[in-house]
Design an enzyme around this catalytic site. Structure first.
Site, mmCIF file in Angstrom:
data_model
loop_
_atom_site.group_PDB
_atom_site.id
_atom_site.type_symbol
_atom_site.label_atom_id
_atom_site.label_comp_id
_atom_site.label_asym_id
_atom_site.label_seq_id
_atom_site.Cartn_x
_atom_site.Cartn_y
_atom_site.Cartn_z
ATOM 1 N N GLY A 57 19.171 -4.667 12.882
ATOM 2 C CA GLY A 57 19.714 -3.816 11.815
ATOM 3 C C GLY A 57 21.226 -3.718 11.746
ATOM 4 O O GLY A 57 21.784 -3.426 10.692
ATOM 5 N N ASP A 113 22.663 0.364 13.361
ATOM 6 C CA ASP A 113 22.662 0.696 11.944
ATOM 7 C C ASP A 113 22.459 2.192 11.716
ATOM 8 O O ASP A 113 23.157 2.813 10.930
ATOM 9 C CB ASP A 113 21.597 -0.123 11.190
ATOM 10 C CG ASP A 113 20.214 -0.070 11.840
ATOM 11 O OD1 ASP A 113 20.068 0.565 12.906
ATOM 12 O OD2 ASP A 113 19.280 -0.683 11.287
ATOM 13 N N ASP A 116 18.101 7.638 14.269
ATOM 14 C CA ASP A 116 16.923 8.304 13.706
ATOM 15 C C ASP A 116 16.378 9.280 14.755
ATOM 16 O O ASP A 116 16.769 10.443 14.784
ATOM 17 C CB ASP A 116 15.913 7.232 13.290
ATOM 18 C CG ASP A 116 14.654 7.801 12.666
ATOM 19 O OD1 ASP A 116 14.674 8.985 12.289
ATOM 20 O OD2 ASP A 116 13.653 7.079 12.560
ATOM 21 N N VAL A 166 15.630 4.506 4.519
ATOM 22 C CA VAL A 166 16.658 3.753 3.785
ATOM 23 C C VAL A 166 16.577 2.263 4.106
ATOM 24 O O VAL A 166 16.131 1.871 5.183
ATOM 25 C CB VAL A 166 18.086 4.276 4.099
ATOM 26 C CG1 VAL A 166 18.334 5.618 3.454
ATOM 27 C CG2 VAL A 166 18.334 4.348 5.603
ATOM 28 N N ASP A 172 16.050 -2.600 7.174
ATOM 29 C CA ASP A 172 14.885 -3.268 6.577
ATOM 30 C C ASP A 172 13.712 -2.332 6.348
ATOM 31 O O ASP A 172 13.621 -1.248 6.924
ATOM 32 C CB ASP A 172 14.394 -4.383 7.505
ATOM 33 C CG ASP A 172 13.687 -3.830 8.744
ATOM 34 O OD1 ASP A 172 14.302 -3.004 9.450
ATOM 35 O OD2 ASP A 172 12.518 -4.187 8.982
HETATM 36 P P1 IMP Z 1 15.790 5.555 16.734
HETATM 37 O O1 IMP Z 1 15.588 4.864 18.047
HETATM 38 O O2 IMP Z 1 14.611 6.392 16.326
HETATM 39 O O3 IMP Z 1 17.082 6.305 16.637
HETATM 40 O O4 IMP Z 1 15.736 4.461 15.621
HETATM 41 C C1 IMP Z 1 16.662 3.557 15.466
HETATM 42 C C2 IMP Z 1 16.080 2.294 14.850
HETATM 43 O O5 IMP Z 1 14.962 2.521 13.971
HETATM 44 C C3 IMP Z 1 17.160 1.692 14.038
HETATM 45 O O6 IMP Z 1 17.861 0.757 14.817
HETATM 46 C C4 IMP Z 1 16.408 1.071 12.891
HETATM 47 O O7 IMP Z 1 16.099 -0.253 13.234
HETATM 48 C C5 IMP Z 1 15.114 1.827 12.754
HETATM 49 N N1 IMP Z 1 15.151 2.799 11.645
HETATM 50 C C6 IMP Z 1 15.167 4.133 11.738
HETATM 51 N N2 IMP Z 1 15.186 4.720 10.527
HETATM 52 C C7 IMP Z 1 15.217 3.715 9.631
HETATM 53 C C8 IMP Z 1 15.261 3.678 8.184
HETATM 54 O O8 IMP Z 1 15.303 4.687 7.469
HETATM 55 N N3 IMP Z 1 15.269 2.435 7.635
HETATM 56 C C9 IMP Z 1 15.234 1.288 8.351
HETATM 57 N N4 IMP Z 1 15.201 1.286 9.692
HETATM 58 C C10 IMP Z 1 15.194 2.488 10.333
HETATM 59 MG MG MG Z 2 17.281 -1.305 14.755
#
Ligand code: IMP
Ligand code: MG
Length: 191
Positions: A57, A113, A116, A166, A172
């Protein structure tokens, strides 16, 4: 303001809307780079940054960001996969393949990117921290306004966005839409 018409070959324009357009992104990327440059001003004179983009991403963000950084930079990618554990509620992150090993005494900048759940950034930071870097910082283009994201340590954040899915500018949906030049949301369900 950018229109969505140029997306019609890939996604019907009535199903997608621009949340942050490419011009705003470009301005903000330059601001973040200026902030990083100020914080790591000493490194510009001596030393280097080990930049760790999280695949896939971050590719577009990192490509734009590094062209505004005047430092000596080494790029060492990391691949992280997100998955849901047995309870299906808590998102977990797993590192695929090797992480950069030669970060001992170096200034590390992790780039992703979006923040989350925060699992990805926390995992990579913890792993790299154990390899004795001189400093470690994280940078994301987007951060969702949800408690776990806001509570995760991240030194550079481009935009705080609503807790919505998003795509575009590297992000993606089922491996598509990374090449949309703007950050977009779907109206209703994704196509
Ligand atoms: P986290 O580990 O939950 O913080 O998620 C991070 C990863 O989840 C990012 O590097 C993205 O690849 C993916 N991700 C989280 N939310 C989105 C979104 O809204 N769109 C696309 N990819 C997302
Ligand atoms: Mg990612």
């Amino acid at each position: 303001m950018t229109t969505t018409t140029r997306y019609t070959s890939q996604v019907p324009s009535n199903t997608i809307q621009v949340l942050i357009d490419r011009d705003r992104i470009a301005v903000r990327v330059e601001e973040i780079a200026a902030q990083i440059s100020r914080d790591l001003a000493d490194v510009r004179v001596e030393g280097e940054i080990v930049l760790v983009p999280i695949l896939t991403g971050s590719i577009i963000f990192v490509a734009d960001l590094i062209r505004h950084l005047p430092h000596k930079i080494r790029i060492e990618v990391a691949t992280v996969q997100s998955y849901y554990g047995e309870k299906k509620k808590v998102k977990q992150a797993k590192i695929i393949g090797a992480l950069p090993r030669n970060v001992d005494g170096k200034h590390v900048l992790i780039v992703d990117d979006i923040l989350d759940s925060g699992e990805t950034i926390r995992l990579i930071r913890n792993e790299l921290q154990q390899r004795n870097p001189k400093s470690i910082r994280a940078c994301v283009l987007l951060r969702k306004q949800r408690p776990t994201a806001m509570q995760t340590t991240c030194e550079y954040v481009g935009f705080d966005i609503p807790d919505e899915f998003v795509v575009g500018y590297g992000l993606d949906y089922q491996s598509y839409y990374r090449n949309l030049p703007d950050v977009c949301t779907f109206k209703g369900d994704a196509p």
